[in-house]
Design an enzyme around this catalytic site. Structure first.
Site, PDB file in Angstrom:
ATOM      1  N   THR A 187       0.823  -1.210   0.000  1.00 50.40           N
ATOM      2  CA  THR A 187       0.000   0.000   0.000  1.00 50.40           C
ATOM      3  C   THR A 187       0.857   1.261   0.000  1.00 50.40           C
ATOM      4  O   THR A 187       0.562   2.238  -0.699  1.00 50.40           O
ATOM      5  CB  THR A 187      -0.927   0.021   1.231  1.00 50.40           C
ATOM      6  OG1 THR A 187      -1.666  -1.194   1.258  1.00 50.40           O
ATOM      7  CG2 THR A 187      -1.877   1.190   1.181  1.00 50.40           C
ATOM      8  N   TYR A 202     -13.266  -2.635  -0.245  1.00 51.50           N
ATOM      9  CA  TYR A 202     -14.502  -2.083  -0.809  1.00 51.50           C
ATOM     10  C   TYR A 202     -15.651  -3.090  -0.883  1.00 51.50           C
ATOM     11  O   TYR A 202     -16.781  -2.771  -0.517  1.00 51.50           O
ATOM     12  CB  TYR A 202     -14.253  -1.478  -2.205  1.00 51.50           C
ATOM     13  CG  TYR A 202     -15.438  -0.677  -2.719  1.00 51.50           C
ATOM     14  CD1 TYR A 202     -15.710   0.586  -2.211  1.00 51.50           C
ATOM     15  CD2 TYR A 202     -16.288  -1.197  -3.697  1.00 51.50           C
ATOM     16  CE1 TYR A 202     -16.804   1.312  -2.666  1.00 51.50           C
ATOM     17  CE2 TYR A 202     -17.376  -0.489  -4.154  1.00 51.50           C
ATOM     18  CZ  TYR A 202     -17.639   0.771  -3.637  1.00 51.50           C
ATOM     19  OH  TYR A 202     -18.721   1.483  -4.085  1.00 51.50           O
ATOM     20  N   TYR A 262      -2.589 -10.042   4.745  1.00 52.94           N
ATOM     21  CA  TYR A 262      -2.474  -8.652   5.208  1.00 52.94           C
ATOM     22  C   TYR A 262      -3.857  -8.169   5.598  1.00 52.94           C
ATOM     23  O   TYR A 262      -4.739  -8.028   4.754  1.00 52.94           O
ATOM     24  CB  TYR A 262      -1.862  -7.772   4.115  1.00 52.94           C
ATOM     25  CG  TYR A 262      -1.671  -6.304   4.472  1.00 52.94           C
ATOM     26  CD1 TYR A 262      -1.714  -5.848   5.788  1.00 52.94           C
ATOM     27  CD2 TYR A 262      -1.432  -5.368   3.467  1.00 52.94           C
ATOM     28  CE1 TYR A 262      -1.532  -4.517   6.098  1.00 52.94           C
ATOM     29  CE2 TYR A 262      -1.248  -4.017   3.769  1.00 52.94           C
ATOM     30  CZ  TYR A 262      -1.300  -3.601   5.087  1.00 52.94           C
ATOM     31  OH  TYR A 262      -1.117  -2.268   5.385  1.00 52.94           O
ATOM     32  N   ARG A 283      -8.272   0.362   5.841  1.00 48.98           N
ATOM     33  CA  ARG A 283      -8.261   0.610   4.399  1.00 48.98           C
ATOM     34  C   ARG A 283      -9.277  -0.245   3.640  1.00 48.98           C
ATOM     35  O   ARG A 283      -9.799   0.173   2.616  1.00 48.98           O
ATOM     36  CB  ARG A 283      -6.856   0.340   3.826  1.00 48.98           C
ATOM     37  CG  ARG A 283      -5.823   1.403   4.179  1.00 48.98           C
ATOM     38  CD  ARG A 283      -4.529   1.150   3.443  1.00 48.98           C
ATOM     39  NE  ARG A 283      -3.522   2.159   3.724  1.00 48.98           N
ATOM     40  CZ  ARG A 283      -3.392   3.314   3.081  1.00 48.98           C
ATOM     41  NH1 ARG A 283      -4.248   3.616   2.115  1.00 48.98           N
ATOM     42  NH2 ARG A 283      -2.439   4.163   3.400  1.00 48.98           N
ATOM     43  N   LYS A 335       0.396 -10.120   8.187  1.00 49.84           N
ATOM     44  CA  LYS A 335       0.700  -8.752   8.589  1.00 49.84           C
ATOM     45  C   LYS A 335      -0.581  -8.188   9.185  1.00 49.84           C
ATOM     46  O   LYS A 335      -1.564  -7.955   8.482  1.00 49.84           O
ATOM     47  CB  LYS A 335       1.149  -7.920   7.383  1.00 49.84           C
ATOM     48  CG  LYS A 335       1.414  -6.453   7.716  1.00 49.84           C
ATOM     49  CD  LYS A 335       1.752  -5.642   6.465  1.00 49.84           C
ATOM     50  CE  LYS A 335       1.933  -4.166   6.811  1.00 49.84           C
ATOM     51  NZ  LYS A 335       2.181  -3.336   5.605  1.00 49.84           N
ATOM     52  N   ILE A 363       6.373  -5.001   9.489  1.00 49.51           N
ATOM     53  CA  ILE A 363       6.546  -4.451   8.144  1.00 49.51           C
ATOM     54  C   ILE A 363       6.279  -2.961   8.290  1.00 49.51           C
ATOM     55  O   ILE A 363       5.153  -2.536   8.518  1.00 49.51           O
ATOM     56  CB  ILE A 363       5.634  -5.123   7.112  1.00 49.51           C
ATOM     57  CG1 ILE A 363       6.041  -6.584   6.946  1.00 49.51           C
ATOM     58  CG2 ILE A 363       5.720  -4.391   5.771  1.00 49.51           C
ATOM     59  CD1 ILE A 363       5.173  -7.385   5.984  1.00 49.51           C
TER      60      ILE A 363
END
Length: 293
Positions: free
Chosen positions: A46, A109, A135, A140, A164, A206
């Protein structure tokens, strides 16, 4: 998979003034990471503004990163999206030499159910020839990968080797640690909680902060993994304000402002992101000077 223990850095994608990819800046950034002692690199997560890069640009960045890295550090490629068929197609055709794993964010989304998330990663697992890192970043994606789904995937698919975690929920972290396979890796996806996550069993971070301050971040994580929290704590505390600042106007605008101050690359981002404000840029520069003494 101890190559993914320690400090991974989610690399920014430097841009020139015309917003084309700045490969000279990317070379400087990669060497900055190696010199800073980080343990592995994540290309086009990202933080790399992946959603605004074309397929051709992504391939060029992946290839260039592997070329410059030249085997010095393990490499992870960020390949995710909200169309499972498109993601699996990209993963099947991913042929860049020098990469050790794929980091794949849960679909954004669409807001799938937990069964939908499971089926998405099942398809990725079956398509991949490289190991997979999950992840989870609900801020987000607008959906959470539950601990139950994470551990279900971890137990059922041996090439899904870790997650993650950027949910910010220690209740979730605790459940994953309790229920995961012994060799499945919990990795912090948020710089501010990396140290306390390591205290409960995470294997590292990360990092975004590591783009700008790789030595400090690497030292913090190394000391934490050694269980030397007495020496790690001052480093952790020294980063609190810097971390708050670089995320205050969005990622990666803040860390790119820091990188410009350090002379690594420019601060340009692609719309709909905009560069950090002058006021924020000045505060970030002040923090860097304070940290570096």
């Amino acid at each position: 998979m101890e190559k993914f223990h320690g400090t991974g850095v989610a690399l920014v994608t430097p841009f020139k003034q015309d917003r084309s990819v700045d490969f000279d800046g990317l070379r400087k950034l990669i060497n900055h990471m190696v010199d800073g002692g980080v343990d592995y690199l994540v290309s086009l997560g990202t933080t790399g503004e992946t959603t605004t890069l074309t397929s051709k640009e992504k391939d060029a960045v992946w290839a260039f990163t592997a070329e410059v890295n030249d085997g010095r550090l393990p490499l992870v490629a960020g390949i995710g999206g909200n169309d499972t068929a498109a993601v699996t197609k990209t993963i099947k055709t991913f042929a860049h030499l020098g990469y050790d794993a794929i980091l794949s964010a849960s679909p954004n989304y669409n807001k799938p159910t937990q069964e939908g998330i499971y089926q998405h990663y099942k398809a990725i697992s079956e398509a991949a020839t490289l190991p997979i890192l999950l992840y989870n970043v609900p801020g987000r994606t607008a959906s959470n990968v539950s601990p139950e789904t994470t551990c279900r995937l971890a137990h059922e698919f041996k090439n899904i080797i870790g997650t993650k975690e950027a949910s910010g929920s220690f209740d979730q972290f605790n459940q994953i640690m309790r229920d995961k396979p012994a060799d499945f890796m919990l990795i912090s996806g948020d710089d501010p909680v990396a140290m306390p996550m390591i205290a409960i069993g995470a294997v590292g971070v990360i990092s975004v902060v590591g783009n700008a301050l790789p030595k400090l971040m690497s030292n913090l994580i190394s000391l934490s993994l050694q269980g030397d929290f007495k020496r790690a704590l001052p480093l952790h505390l020294s980063l609190i304000e810097f971390t708050r600042l670089i995320f205050s106007e969005g990622n990666p605008a803040g860390v790119k402002a820091a990188l410009k101050h350090l002379g690594i690359c420019g601060d340009g981002v692609r719309l709909p992101l905009v560069p950090a404000s002058e006021a924020l840029t000045a505060k970030i520069a002040e923090q860097i000077q304070k940290i570096q003494g």
